[in-house]
Write a protein that holds these residues in place. Structure first.
Motif, mmCIF file in Angstrom:
data_model
loop_
_atom_site.group_PDB
_atom_site.id
_atom_site.type_symbol
_atom_site.label_atom_id
_atom_site.label_comp_id
_atom_site.label_asym_id
_atom_site.label_seq_id
_atom_site.Cartn_x
_atom_site.Cartn_y
_atom_site.Cartn_z
ATOM 1 N N LEU A 79 0.826 -1.200 0.000
ATOM 2 C CA LEU A 79 0.000 0.000 0.000
ATOM 3 C C LEU A 79 0.864 1.256 0.000
ATOM 4 O O LEU A 79 0.583 2.228 -0.729
ATOM 5 N N SER A 127 -3.498 1.763 6.214
ATOM 6 C CA SER A 127 -4.769 2.269 5.691
ATOM 7 C C SER A 127 -5.179 3.553 6.399
ATOM 8 O O SER A 127 -5.714 4.474 5.780
ATOM 9 N N VAL A 172 -8.885 2.727 -0.381
ATOM 10 C CA VAL A 172 -8.429 1.351 -0.576
ATOM 11 C C VAL A 172 -9.649 0.480 -0.849
ATOM 12 O O VAL A 172 -10.602 0.457 -0.058
ATOM 13 N N ALA A 196 -9.880 -2.553 6.200
ATOM 14 C CA ALA A 196 -9.016 -1.636 5.449
ATOM 15 C C ALA A 196 -9.836 -0.789 4.486
ATOM 16 O O ALA A 196 -9.611 0.419 4.330
ATOM 17 N N THR A 250 -10.822 3.676 4.839
ATOM 18 C CA THR A 250 -10.471 4.649 3.798
ATOM 19 C C THR A 250 -11.666 5.045 2.934
ATOM 20 O O THR A 250 -11.502 5.825 1.989
#
Length: 872
Positions: free
Chosen positions: A146, A178, A188, A803, A807
């Protein structure tokens, strides 16, 4: 388009700055025409405004509809060849549904992250697949993938990362990454992909309940086994390379089996534990059948045990000796009075000691020992403990997880209290001030059902507060505050007046407290005390100073059915008054058989599935503080065992005792007496660590962060220290071998008393970190587990969904169409360079206005030169 500011509050300075310029212009005596002055004022005002606007950090926010997507594809061994194929197919499916104007990048990850081309994604040949799996290796680092993807976005685009894989990360934390991504407005999205389900059983973790403990302490090691088959086999536990226990275990598909091993390491050492699964015939992958743990075992737990009656301390001491805990029994007279003197102990036990005997210095030392040095503190109950011990409004009450005022909802009986205070000339100064403070504190521990009267005596009696119902503590305190000293000493009129007023009030409990520092004239005191006792009034006496008539005061207290106190320290008066009041009003102690009730789970009660000890025979009443944990209560719901953190340390209150008065049945009939108290003391005591140092290790991606806190003394952090850390390693397959040095780190200071450094573990096994600063040394261990990168054909659905939620992304569990939404990306254009150029232009204009004569002179020269050239 709109504006954004870095420090907009600076703009508030514009008006004061313009006001100052106007004031300066009016005060200026410079010979200049009025018109030029006005022009100069305007130019300078514009310059100041531009300067302040530039300092405020203006930026033009340019919105863009350009969107960028990074496809992050898990290529690790946890998916297997079929799983990686499926992940690539899903990545192609997401790519096919993206609009043509979207900027697309592709990242493959496993042990590391690498940029791929869209052609790599579209290629379906087996050679490319094998290359990607080799790249993935035996790790799945979702967090690193990420972070790598975030670096791929072009400026001025809305940013989306699509994580495609099974979510079984082996290093780092996708959730932490995240959260950081959400701050950068990165969404994400998750596409779950599972590898081929294979018959496999794996050991998911081996977790100790403590990473540091003392010799002889109980250590619980929890093993988690995850399975994709039904079967039976063996689970073995190794301690420092030697097998110490084995169990037959049966597993079922899709279930997690938990087994707990209990060990009692009894030698100071670094203990390495390894759990191994064997004997599962259908298990196709044995690389994930073991897990490691490390535990630092220090010397025996050592606590200071201060007991009001040292002969009663044998019961707890003998029980703790069997549990491997060392108690040092002392009387209150030898109690240390500084935190440094207490720092050699892991905890302090205070049992049935009145506050006036302990003294202010020792109480402050205990508070600082817990608060600043991280020590443990346990107070046991008794007739001289908690509120009845005079600890109301003391440093000890601050530390305790319970409040000491009486919860008397169930007892509606009223009390009447008469305070008879010597106000003769010898009481002037500190003695009388302490007596007034004690009277006010005594009023505070009473309730609205009670009555109080305060009577001062010298050669005669003075009614300070007539016997009255306590409706306002503030009003009573104001009357007491006006008491002054003067005159001789004759106690008899004060006693007679207090007795007469107590007789006129209706109360179930009547009590008198007499305070004097000298000899008293008159006679008949003993007869009057006996008469008061016969009428239902009890009398306690307090003698202060060496000149007090101690013999008479003791006789009055004895005949009056109360207590006699003698002290040379005026500061003890308040403790004595509140202690005696709470004892004789009868609300703070209950002496009846009671069954303890467990209402909260706590480590202190580990192993007691049903807490069913024999009855206790009494306790001191208290109230819980709001943030305290109260695992045990009495049959009426009042705290019996309470615990909380205070500063750097921990404090526990047990409102009954651990000796023959109230706990006699526990001592004689309960086999769990030793286990219970050992667990209470171990949870309360200071964790084993360096006295002035504490060491932590934390895995961050591929590196391990070593953090050391250094204390110079109580409450002061050690700065500019030289702190080094040595790293040792033992391979996973030879935990009984000696530790080999791997690296030496010089830790850098990164905060007040905080020193940090990094190293990268390379081989599986156990790592020991030993930090040193001068003569201080502290150790900690960490485990780099053998790779668990072998597929069970499952998806860590919880991790991937969380996650995406953090986001604002989506979870694509069916339809692979990615909804990018209408979010607009923002790009910031700094405006301060243009403002600085404008300021420079205004500066030139300012110079021209101030030097206008020079400007006109230069202009005339230029014009003359020009005309001269034309004539020629």
């Amino acid at each position: 388009m709109f504006m954004d500011w870095e420090s907009p509050l600076i703009l508030l300075l514009i008006l004061p700055a313009l006001a100052f310029l106007l004031w300066a212009e009016r005060r200026s005596a410079h010979p200049m025409p009025a018109g030029r002055k006005r022009v100069l004022l305007v130019v300078r005002a514009l310059g100041v405004m531009l300067a302040l606007v530039a300092l405020a950090g203006p930026a033009e926010v340019v919105l863009s509809t350009q969107r960028a997507v990074v496809l992050a594809v898990d290529c690790s061994q946890s998916l297997g060849e079929e799983g990686v194929k499926s992940a690539m197919e899903k990545a192609r499916g997401v790519l096919a549904d993206l609009p043509g104007e979207v900027d697309v990048s592709v990242v493959g990850f496993g042990a590391e992250a690498r940029l791929l081309s869209v052609e790599d994604l579209k290629a379906e040949d087996g050679g490319k697949l094998q290359e990607l799996m080799k790249l993935g290796g035996a790790q799945s680092q979702y967090a690193e993938a990420l972070e790598f993807a975030r670096a791929m976005f072009p400026a001025g685009t809305s940013r989306h990362v699509v994580m495609i894989g099974d979510g079984h990360e082996t290093r780092g934390s996708l959730l932490d990454s995240s959260r950081e991504a959400s701050w950068g407005e990165v969404q994400v999205h998750a596409v779950p992909v599972a590898g081929v389900r294979r018959p496999d059983v794996r050991l998911r973790s081996l977790t100790p309940n403590q990473s540091r403990l003392h010799e002889g302490a109980a250590l619980a090691l929890t093993v988690e086994v995850e399975s994709a088959l039904d079967g039976a086999g063996l689970l073995k536990l190794f301690e420092n390379g030697v097998e110490v226990e084995r169990r037959s275990v049966a597993v079922k598909t899709g279930q997690v089996l938990k087994e707990v091993f209990t060990r009692h390491p009894n030698t100071r050492n670094i203990y390495k534990y390894r759990a191994v699964l064997e004997g599962f015939a259908e298990d196709t992958m044995t690389a994930n059948n073991e897990a490691l743990a490390i535990v630092d075992v220090r010397g025996r737990l050592r606590l200071l045990y201060v007991e009001g009656d040292p002969s009663e301390g044998q019961f707890l001491m003998q029980a703790m000796e069997k549990e491997g805990i060392q108690l040092e029994l002392r009387g209150v007279e030898s109690m240390p009075t500084s935190p440094q003197d207490l720092s050699g102990y892991d905890g302090v036990i205070l049992s049935d000691v009145p506050a006036h005997r302990l003294g202010e210095g020792a109480m402050v030392a205990i508070r600082d020992y817990v608060d600043k040095l991280g020590g443990g503190f346990l107070m046991l109950g008794g007739p001289n403990s908690f509120g009845v011990g005079g600890y109301y409004r003391t440093p000890i009450e601050d530390v305790l997880p319970v409040r000491l005022k009486s919860p008397d909802e169930e007892e509606k009986q009223s009390s009447a209290l008469a305070l008879v205070i010597d106000r003769s000339g010898s009481m002037a100064g500190e003695k009388l001030e302490m007596a007034k403070n004690a009277a006010i504190a005594t009023a505070e521990v009473l309730t609205r059902n009670d009555s109080i009267g305060v009577f001062a005596f010298d050669s005669e009696v003075h009614v300070v507060v007539p016997m009255t119902r306590l409706t306002s503590t503030t009003a009573v305190a104001g009357q007491i505050a006006g008491l002054t000293s003067g005159g001789g000493t004759n106690l008899l009129p004060g006693m007679i007046e207090a007795r007469n007023q107590l007789q006129r009030v209706k109360a179930k409990i009547k009590h008198m407290i007499i305070l004097s520092d000298g000899q008293t004239s008159g006679q008949g005191y003993e007869a009057l005390a006996s008469q008061c006792r016969a009428e239902g009034t009890t009398i306690s006496t307090v003698s202060i100073g060496e000149g007090a008539h101690v013999g008479l005061m003791q006789a009055v207290a004895s005949l009056g059915g109360g207590q006699s106190y003698t002290t040379l320290d005026a500061s003890n008066i308040t403790r004595i008054f509140t202690q005696d009041t709470l004892i004789h009003t009868g609300r703070m102690i209950r002496e009846d058989a009671l069954e303890p009730q467990m209402v909260e789970r706590h480590a202190m009660l580990a192993g007691f599935e049903k807490f069913e000890p024999p009855p206790l025979l009494g306790y001191v009443k208290t109230l819980r503080k709001s943030t305290a944990q109260v695992p045990l209560v009495t049959d009426t719901g009042e705290p019996l065992l309470a615990h909380w953190r205070y500063g750097l340390g921990k404090a526990t209150a047990f409102t009954s005792d651990a000796k023959s008065r109230w706990a006699s049945l526990w001592i004689s009939r309960w086999s769990g007496f030793g286990q219970f108290w050992s667990q209470v003391l171990r949870e309360t005591a200071r964790p084993p660590q360096g006295q002035g140092m504490d060491l932590r290790t934390e895995n961050r991606g591929n590196v391990t962060r070593v953090s050391v806190d250094v204390l110079q003394d109580a409450g002061t952090r050690g700065n500019e220290a030289e702190v080094t850390a040595e790293v040792f390693h033992v391979p996973a397959d030879s935990l009984g071998a000696s530790m080999d040095p791997v690296k030496t780190l010089s830790l850098r200071q990164s905060g007040p008393g905080l020193y940090e450094g990094d190293f990268e573990p390379e081989e599986s096994g156990v790592y020991l970190v030993r930090a040193q600063s001068g003569a201080q040394m502290v150790t900690a261990g960490l485990v780099f587990n053998p790779s668990s990168e072998a597929s069970l054909g499952t998806v860590n659905d919880k991790l991937l969904r969380e996650a995406a939620r953090l986001t604002g992304g989506s979870y694509l569990d069916g339809d692979l169409k990615l909804e990018l939404g209408e979010a607009k990306a923002r790009r910031y254009v700094e405006l301060w360079p243009y403002l600085v150029m404008a300021m420079l232009a205004l500066f030139l204009v300012d110079v021209a206005v101030r030097r206008w004569e020079h400007v006109t002179g230069v202009a005339e020269i230029i014009v003359g030169w020009f005309w001269g050239k034309r004539k020629a």
